[in-house]
Write a protein that holds these residues in place. Structure first.
Motif, mmCIF file in Angstrom:
data_model
loop_
_atom_site.group_PDB
_atom_site.id
_atom_site.type_symbol
_atom_site.label_atom_id
_atom_site.label_comp_id
_atom_site.label_asym_id
_atom_site.label_seq_id
_atom_site.Cartn_x
_atom_site.Cartn_y
_atom_site.Cartn_z
ATOM 1 N N UNK A 201 0.872 -1.176 0.000
ATOM 2 C CA UNK A 201 0.000 0.000 0.000
ATOM 3 C C UNK A 201 0.910 1.227 0.000
ATOM 4 N N UNK A 202 1.385 1.600 -1.178
ATOM 5 C CA UNK A 202 2.322 2.712 -1.301
ATOM 6 C C UNK A 202 2.261 3.292 -2.696
ATOM 7 N N UNK A 203 2.976 4.409 -2.881
ATOM 8 C CA UNK A 203 2.869 5.158 -4.146
ATOM 9 C C UNK A 203 4.217 5.381 -4.827
ATOM 10 N N UNK A 204 5.227 4.611 -4.460
ATOM 11 C CA UNK A 204 6.579 4.815 -4.994
ATOM 12 C C UNK A 204 6.902 3.723 -6.008
ATOM 13 N N UNK A 205 6.548 3.900 -7.262
ATOM 14 C CA UNK A 205 6.655 2.786 -8.214
ATOM 15 C C UNK A 205 8.075 2.305 -8.455
ATOM 16 N N UNK A 206 9.069 3.111 -8.092
ATOM 17 C CA UNK A 206 10.440 2.758 -8.440
ATOM 18 C C UNK A 206 11.295 2.319 -7.258
ATOM 19 N N UNK A 207 10.735 2.205 -6.078
ATOM 20 C CA UNK A 207 11.537 1.913 -4.888
ATOM 21 C C UNK A 207 11.345 0.471 -4.427
ATOM 22 N N UNK A 208 12.472 -0.192 -4.175
ATOM 23 C CA UNK A 208 12.421 -1.593 -3.736
ATOM 24 C C UNK A 208 12.211 -1.699 -2.229
ATOM 25 N N UNK A 209 11.526 -0.760 -1.651
ATOM 26 C CA UNK A 209 11.296 -0.765 -0.211
ATOM 27 C C UNK A 209 9.846 -1.131 0.064
ATOM 28 N N UNK A 210 9.590 -2.380 0.481
ATOM 29 C CA UNK A 210 8.207 -2.776 0.768
ATOM 30 C C UNK A 210 7.660 -2.020 1.969
ATOM 31 N N UNK A 211 6.351 -1.821 1.966
ATOM 32 C CA UNK A 211 5.666 -1.070 3.021
ATOM 33 C C UNK A 211 5.008 -2.056 3.974
ATOM 34 N N UNK A 212 5.390 -1.992 5.231
ATOM 35 C CA UNK A 212 4.730 -2.832 6.227
ATOM 36 C C UNK A 212 3.458 -2.133 6.714
ATOM 37 N N UNK A 213 2.890 -2.637 7.795
ATOM 38 C CA UNK A 213 1.636 -2.105 8.313
ATOM 39 C C UNK A 213 0.920 -3.277 8.961
ATOM 40 N N UNK A 214 -0.085 -2.955 9.752
ATOM 41 C CA UNK A 214 -0.713 -4.024 10.537
ATOM 42 C C UNK A 214 -1.745 -4.774 9.695
ATOM 43 N N UNK A 215 -1.967 -6.005 10.061
ATOM 44 C CA UNK A 215 -3.074 -6.784 9.498
ATOM 45 C C UNK A 215 -4.263 -6.692 10.436
ATOM 46 N N UNK A 216 -5.348 -7.328 10.051
ATOM 47 C CA UNK A 216 -6.522 -7.375 10.918
ATOM 48 C C UNK A 216 -6.541 -8.580 11.845
ATOM 49 N N UNK A 217 -5.458 -9.337 11.896
ATOM 50 C CA UNK A 217 -5.446 -10.504 12.791
ATOM 51 C C UNK A 217 -5.571 -10.047 14.240
ATOM 52 N N UNK A 218 -6.532 -10.627 14.945
ATOM 53 C CA UNK A 218 -6.777 -10.179 16.316
ATOM 54 C C UNK A 218 -6.105 -11.072 17.351
ATOM 55 N N UNK A 219 -5.828 -12.317 16.988
ATOM 56 C CA UNK A 219 -5.049 -13.142 17.917
ATOM 57 C C UNK A 219 -4.233 -14.143 17.127
ATOM 58 N N UNK A 220 -3.196 -14.680 17.769
ATOM 59 C CA UNK A 220 -2.263 -15.559 17.056
ATOM 60 C C UNK A 220 -2.953 -16.740 16.388
ATOM 61 N N UNK A 221 -4.065 -17.195 16.950
ATOM 62 C CA UNK A 221 -4.706 -18.399 16.412
ATOM 63 C C UNK A 221 -5.222 -18.205 14.986
ATOM 64 N N UNK A 222 -5.617 -16.997 14.646
ATOM 65 C CA UNK A 222 -6.174 -16.778 13.301
ATOM 66 C C UNK A 222 -5.134 -16.292 12.288
ATOM 67 N N UNK A 223 -3.929 -15.988 12.783
ATOM 68 C CA UNK A 223 -2.923 -15.388 11.893
ATOM 69 C C UNK A 223 -2.259 -16.418 10.984
ATOM 70 N N UNK A 224 -2.027 -16.006 9.756
ATOM 71 C CA UNK A 224 -1.171 -16.756 8.827
ATOM 72 C C UNK A 224 -0.010 -15.839 8.453
ATOM 73 N N UNK A 225 1.055 -16.377 7.849
ATOM 74 C CA UNK A 225 2.127 -15.493 7.397
ATOM 75 C C UNK A 225 1.569 -14.478 6.393
ATOM 76 N N UNK A 226 1.910 -13.217 6.593
ATOM 77 C CA UNK A 226 1.368 -12.143 5.752
ATOM 78 C C UNK A 226 2.465 -11.116 5.516
ATOM 79 N N UNK A 227 2.604 -10.701 4.284
ATOM 80 C CA UNK A 227 3.733 -9.829 3.936
ATOM 81 C C UNK A 227 3.396 -8.975 2.729
ATOM 82 N N UNK A 228 4.253 -7.974 2.494
ATOM 83 C CA UNK A 228 4.064 -7.061 1.357
ATOM 84 C C UNK A 228 5.314 -7.062 0.486
ATOM 85 N N UNK A 229 5.112 -6.989 -0.823
ATOM 86 C CA UNK A 229 6.205 -6.820 -1.772
ATOM 87 C C UNK A 229 6.361 -5.343 -2.109
ATOM 88 N N UNK A 230 7.576 -4.925 -2.390
ATOM 89 C CA UNK A 230 7.766 -3.574 -2.926
ATOM 90 C C UNK A 230 7.042 -3.482 -4.262
#
Lengths: 480, 480
Positions: A201-230
């Motif tokens: 979720x970012x606006x820098x089309x040329x930067x290899x820096x992925x943007x982190x941020x929180x997910x909606x997982x409310x507890x460890x039991x419902x979480x799966x691995x989740x990540x962002x690509x640049x």
């Protein structure tokens, strides 16, 4: 005669009302306070207190992931700094939240075209098994397409969702971008995906820096691995997907929940001379994501509020009401500091004269909106008149939400402003490694300090309040 | 009469000389070849062969660090691609070089302000001991200051050297920047430093992507750990150094030499119809640094040369001389492919009609310079006339060096051009993670292909040569 007298009396009343821009029961900023705020504004425009603050915080502490050792150093640094700035009171309030850690993160295309991808784990992501997780990718153009998919096509796969945000002054595309991140991860998990990956979720089309941020997982039991690509890596993956060959990715995320952490909101006050228990609340959040040094998000916000309060403190006498600066804990993973604060202070909501938080970078404030009682609209117009020469337009048609953490006090009934900054470049750097001091223009930051100092001072000096009360503004439609 | 006749004859000769821009013994491009090259140029300007090539290479292979498994895949991909493009000959030639590997890299400020720094190891850097190396920093403003320092102040320390490159069309600051990297590391090692760190030789002040590149270490015995900080991280370290407190860094670089590798130059030819053994040589280098995908450095160069040759091959008949495309191995760590090629082909130097390599990104060619015999200057002017309408200015006052790898053939006596690209943004992305496909504008790349196709075709069709001979141009001052 009588009739004439009455007409004259009415005319006098109308004249009075227009001259003061206020009816008798209206909240009014005294002329003397307006003049002092105008001078304060002009001083602030050439002051470097704010820039020095954020330069110090980002250099001497650096990244401040909530619950990390650096976060603790950030609290200590800020307490010491507030004391050194000479505030009348400096104290902290406890904030408990789930601790989430990032230790390492890697991603690669395994097939058909093996190569690494620039990736970052999202807040509250689960870790992958040690050694990583390898699975086929199923790609969607947007969150709606994922939601509409047959769960059978998703089960056991790594879900990839694209997003495309456009740079905007008010950054409104982030609504869609952040929903793709927060809700998307939860949707994918519920559909049986083994991992979730999004185009940042970012606006820098040329930067290899992925943007982190929180997910909606409310507890460890419902979480799966989740990540962002640049964005360039997302382009790359999308090109590979378009080849039509099955695409296999390996994700290796050593991250995850680790019990509970007790952090702190750090608070400084300039004590009010006449009404010490009535408070103008300003602030920012002290935590940051760990990839950058948290300069625009949100060292700048804390610096703006602290510098504004310092400039008010340095005036010949204390303001009538208290100016309270709040450096909130763990905003990033779900307004933990703001919610704890609002829960602890809900009963005092009527004592909050007016409040707002800075959490949209360091660009100039260009718009003011307010959620106040009708009888305080003229006082807001008086504030607007002082801010207009430095580029702030008052839009009376929109509510004011109080900013990120203080939105929680606003939700309890605190009268609030929104002071909207120019966020055109904000989502180039937001939540990624590029959020560093060089992104802050000292003159732009000073304009923010001028806005906060002038508004906070005038609110503190007002004759009358802005309508804070339990449950006020419940349906104002503010989105902060 | 006679007198008159003689005058007329002289006038006729002068007119002839000016009309053909050539004396009788001069090299000349036949009018028919000029016309064909002009049409070729215009076709190339709207052709996507070059862009498709670099998109394929960077997507299907990605990063291609010399000697890596990906480098080998890059060679296989290019051989297969050249064959698919229908070239008359496709072959490889062996190139041996020291293998250097990057496995992982981390840096952090330990004191006074602990925090991570974005770092990348430099080529031929030694690794640190397992678990990292911690030492105090001694900082210098530039390479000259390091050279002037008392070795006692450097011994046992991590040497940090700053550099400041300005974006320029011809990128001339890179001379200073690359010297700070290559020579600086060697100087620091000789002075007894335990590690060498520089502000990246780059021009992107806001990007946390450090720029790698080779050092001057010639063998493992003299190498120390050597790395570059991104520009914002260099700013950060410089701010900390300015605080006056002792600064301790930890470097953890798992990198190093690992024996010898045998790579390959990949070569494709369009065989000359009349003079198959006379060669116009064009190319780029196939290896890349591993941080990006090697799009502008130098997938673009290989793509430009390959596309230009393909467009010539697609003409109704083969050119008079051979067009040879060379995708060089391991340019990045010291022109290994170019030197091996020149050593292997030194004796044939007179058969190289003219040559040049593209290795400065994908910006438009704006300047042509040449190192040719005086009698070929008019032919160069003829080429210039065809290139002028697409933005290329001929500067007859400068030599032409042949580009990076082909500089080695030029040093043996090959007549050479330099086709200088617009490098204003090149050092934003050069040698860092941001060297990806999105940095290439397909129209700009097509202009390069047009330049290479037109010049190569005209050189192949010339009546006469450009002066290649053993030892020719030895003192032309070319810097490629």
């Amino acid at each position: 005669m009588r009739h004439t007298v009455r007409l004259h009396a009415l005319a006098a009343c109308v004249a009075l009302a227009f001259s003061a821009h206020a009816a008798a029961r209206d909240t009014v900023i005294p002329d003397k306070a307006v003049a002092a705020a105008t001078a304060l504004r002009d001083r602030a425009m050439n002051d470097i207190t704010g820039y020095d603050f954020v330069a110090g915080l980002t250099t001497e502490v650096g990244p401040r992931l909530a619950g990390s050792a650096a976060d603790k150093r950030g609290v200590e640094w800020t307490v010491a700094k507030f004391k050194a700035m000479g505030f009348d009171k400096v104290y902290t309030e406890k904030v408990s939240y789930p601790l989430w850690e990032r230790r390492s993160e890697h991603a690669q295309i395994v097939a058909p075209y093996p190569q690494p991808l620039a990736v970052t784990a999202l807040g509250y992501s689960a870790g992958t098994p040690a050694g990583g997780l390898t699975a086929q990718v199923v790609a969607f153009d947007d969150l709606a397409a994922l939601k509409a998919a047959d769960p059978a096509t998703v089960k056991g796969k790594i879900v990839y969702v694209s997003t495309h945000m456009t740079p905007q002054k008010d950054g409104h595309d982030y609504g869609m971008g952040s929903a793709t991140r927060t809700a998307g991860a939860v949707v994918a998990a519920k559909m049986g995906a083994v991992a979730y990956l999004l185009r940042s979720a970012g606006t820098d089309p040329h930067s290899r820096t992925p943007h982190t941020g929180v997910t909606g997982f409310k507890d460890p039991a419902e979480a799966i691995p989740a990540a962002a690509l640049s964005l360039p890596d997302a382009d790359q993956l999308e090109r590979v997907v378009k080849s039509g060959k099955p695409v296999t990715l390996k994700l290796d995320l050593d991250v995850g929940f680790k019990g509970t952490y007790q952090g702190e909101n750090v608070i400084a006050e300039v004590t009010g001379r006449k009404h010490p228990d009535e408070v103008v609340a300003i602030g920012g959040h002290l935590d940051s994501w760990d990839l950058g040094t948290g300069a625009i998000d949100d060292g700048a916000g804390v610096a703006i509020a602290a510098a504004a309060a310092k400039l008010i403190k340095d005036m010949p006498q204390r303001p009538d009401r208290t100016i309270r600066v709040i450096a909130f804990a763990n905003e990033e993973m779900g307004l933990w500091g703001g919610r704890a604060y609002a829960d602890a202070h809900a009963k005092e909501v009527s004592t909050f004269q007016l409040g707002t938080e800075s959490d949209f970078g360091a660009g100039r404030v260009w718009r003011m909106t307010a959620s106040v009682k009708p009888e305080a609209r003229n006082a807001i117009a008086q504030i607007a008149k002082v801010l207009e020469p430095i580029g702030v337009a008052y839009d009376a048609s929109r509510p004011g939400g109080g900013g990120s953490d203080l939105s929680q006090m606003h939700a309890k009934g605190m009268a609030a402003l929104s002071l909207t900054q120019d966020g055109t470049n904000y989502f180039d750097y937001h939540h990624n490694a590029n959020d560093t001091l060089d992104k802050i223009d000292p003159k732009d930051l000073a304009q923010n300090v001028a806005v906060y100092a002038a508004f906070a001072y005038m609110a503190a000096q007002a004759d009358g309040n802005f309508g804070s009360a339990p449950g006020a503004f419940a349906n104002d439609g503010a989105h902060d």
